[in-house]
Structure formats: C-alpha cells, structure tokens
Design a protein around this motif. Structure first.
Motif, short mmCIF file in Angstrom:
data_model
loop_
_atom_site.label_atom_id
_atom_site.label_comp_id
_atom_site.label_asym_id
_atom_site.label_seq_id
_atom_site.Cartn_x
_atom_site.Cartn_y
_atom_site.Cartn_z
N LEU A 118 0.83 -1.20 0.00
CA LEU A 118 0.00 0.00 0.00
C LEU A 118 0.87 1.25 0.00
N ARG A 119 1.92 1.24 0.79
CA ARG A 119 2.83 2.39 0.86
C ARG A 119 3.54 2.62 -0.48
N GLN A 120 3.90 1.53 -1.12
CA GLN A 120 4.58 1.62 -2.42
C GLN A 120 3.65 2.22 -3.49
N ARG A 121 2.41 1.81 -3.48
CA ARG A 121 1.46 2.27 -4.49
C ARG A 121 1.01 3.72 -4.26
N HIS A 122 0.81 4.07 -3.00
CA HIS A 122 0.24 5.38 -2.68
C HIS A 122 1.09 6.08 -1.62
N PRO A 123 2.25 6.58 -2.00
CA PRO A 123 3.17 7.18 -1.02
C PRO A 123 2.63 8.44 -0.37
N ASP A 124 1.64 9.10 -0.98
CA ASP A 124 1.10 10.33 -0.40
C ASP A 124 -0.15 10.09 0.43
N LEU A 125 -0.48 8.83 0.67
CA LEU A 125 -1.65 8.49 1.47
C LEU A 125 -1.20 8.17 2.90
N THR A 126 -1.83 8.81 3.88
CA THR A 126 -1.52 8.60 5.29
C THR A 126 -2.72 7.96 5.98
N LEU A 127 -2.47 6.87 6.70
CA LEU A 127 -3.54 6.15 7.38
C LEU A 127 -3.43 6.29 8.90
N THR A 128 -4.55 6.53 9.53
CA THR A 128 -4.68 6.33 10.97
C THR A 128 -5.63 5.16 11.15
N VAL A 129 -5.10 4.05 11.67
CA VAL A 129 -5.88 2.82 11.79
C VAL A 129 -6.28 2.62 13.24
#
Length: 302
Positions: A118-129
C-alpha cells in the motif's frame, strides 16, 4: 428554473447537521459557528415553509418533511461533491489522510502483511488505523472507511462484501486428550465451550453448523465468555475449552498442530467481511484507493 445558491447552501448545512448529529460538529465541518448553523437552518425552514428539525437542548431529530427532503437531496449533494473533487484533482490523485476503522482479525492477518505494498502504491496516502467493534456510527466517530465482520444494517453508509470466511469449531489436542473428541456437533452439549459475544446484540453468538441445505443449531455452554478474540483463541490453545472461530484467525495454528478442526464435514457456516464508508465523506480517490486495495488483498482468502 433559475439556480438558487442560497437553497443549495441551506441543503448542504442540513445534510451536515444530519450526518454530524448536532450543530457544533456540523459547524466544525462547515467552518461555521453552531449559531451560524442554526441560523442557516432557520432560513431554510422559512424559505420552504416547513419545520425540518425538532430541536431540544439535548437532541436533534428530523421531522417527516425534513427526512423526506434530506433523503431526496443527499444523493445530489454527493454528486456535486464528487464533481468538485474531480476537477480539483482529488478524484485522480490519491493523497491526504484517512481515518480507518478495521476489525482486528482483518488488521492482523490480511492488512498488516500488505502494508508495504500500500505504501509503495500510494506514497502520499496517510492512514490512521483504529480498532473498534463492528458496530457504530462512522460519521460521529470520524471514520472515513471501515472494515467490519457481520451483516451491515441499512443506514447512511454504503458497503461492499469483501469475502466470506469459514466458521470453524476447534479445540487443542490437550483438551481432546482429557475430554475426548466430539464426533457430532450435538455432542458439544456435554463439553466446555468458550462463548464469544456478538457486539450487535450483546449476547453470545449461537453455535450453528451447515452442510449443504442442512442447518443445525446447538445450545452450548461454558465458564468463559469474552469479547476478546485473542483471549478466546489463546484460551482454546491452552486447553480451556472448545471454540468457534473464523478460519482467518486460526489457519496457522491448525497447520502447526496447536488446534484441531473438529467437524470438517460441516463446512457451510461462513461469516461475511464488509468494507463500509459514509455516503458522503472526504476525497473520493483516497477512499476508493483503500477500498480497492482491501478488495484486492482479500481475494487470496476467498
């Protein structure tokens, strides 16, 4: 008919109040004070000539006219939001922050191993899980997207089935050595069975078995009842009793011989996993990207 921007503004405020639950939270979303939100609703009611909200010091409830207006207007407001997001780039660029509520079983066994992808595909996406029960109001809890087990009740959310995982009845070898192995599901009435509480009802799940068109319910009992999946599984491994668990959470334990599946000839009992989101929430691209990612990584477990 000419376009009335004031009417559209009032409808947007009404939708924000309904989805946020009160004027204060709606104001935070809209960048208005609570009194400003209240005045906007007053103007909308005056323009339409009907009361839309019943207001007390503690509660807000839609009137029948207000609910009819909201239900008809909300899809159009969502379409406007999506269109605006698209032209601003939010619909094509996966970026920003998402607050995601996930079931702990999904988080541990499906999501966590795939986080580097997920990090590789969308480096500008930040998750709070965050991990929360498979119930609750996503809007009031500030959740953008949730992954939950169990049937999803009709509401203001949209949901998609990710997979159905088998429900297994398992026991540890040490338990079976001491108490014997039940040969049929009905034999469980004489065994120590660990109970798991359904978060929707607050009561232990019923033990059911399915084989083709055959369906069997068995009344079980035991000295341990819990809402903690890990406690249930580890107690089962230690020999405390028999448990009904999702195959996702015990596949490796069965492969390692720490647990034994008791009734493989009854394979039909399954439990669904859904991804859900509020009907109107945040930039579509970020939500859609995470939804599609969940769909992809769950395909290996069907």
């Amino acid at each position: 008919m000419s376009f009335d921007g004031r009417l559209l503004s009032g409808l947007s405020v009404l939708a924000a109040v309904v989805e946020a639950g009160n004027f204060s939270r709606a104001g935070e979303v809209l960048g208005l004070s609570a009194s400003g939100v209240s005045r906007s609703i007053d103007r909308l009611e005056e323009r339409l000539g009907v009361r839309l909200l019943n207001r007390t010091t503690r509660n807000l409830n839609l009137t029948s006219e207000g609910r009819a207006l909201y239900e008809r207007a909300a899809p159009h407001l969502q379409g406007i939001e999506v269109a605006a997001s698209y032209v601003s780039g939010a619909a094509v660029a996966v970026r920003g922050a998402l607050r995601v509520s996930v079931n702990p079983i999904f988080a541990r066994y499906i999501l966590a191993p795939k986080m580097p992808l997920l990090r590789q595909r969308h480096p500008d996406l930040t998750l709070t899980v965050v991990q929360q029960p498979d119930v609750g109001d996503l809007v009031n809890e500030g959740i953008d997207i949730a992954v939950r087990f169990g049937p999803q009740l009709p509401s203001t959310i949209t949901s998609k089935l990710l997979l159905n995982t088998r429900v297994l009845t398992v026991a540890a070898p040490v338990y079976l050595a001491q108490h014997g192995r039940p040969q049929h599901p009905q034999d469980l009435t004489g065994h120590e069975c660990i109970q798991y509480i359904d978060p929707r009802s607050g009561k232990p799940f019923e033990w059911e078995f399915r084989r083709g068109r055959e369906r069997l319910s068995v009344a079980t009992q035991g000295h341990l009842t819990t809402t903690d999946v890990d406690l249930m599984v580890q107690a089962c491994v230690s020999g405390t009793g028999i448990a009904q668990v999702l195959s996702l959470s015990v596949a490796q334990l069965i492969a390692d011989g720490k647990l034994v599946e008791l009734f493989p000839e009854w394979p039909g009992e399954t439990y669904p996993l859904y991804v859900a989101r509020p009907s109107r929430r945040l930039a579509p691209a970020a939500v859609e990207a995470f939804l599609n990612f969940c769909t992809e990584i769950c395909s290996d477990f069907e």
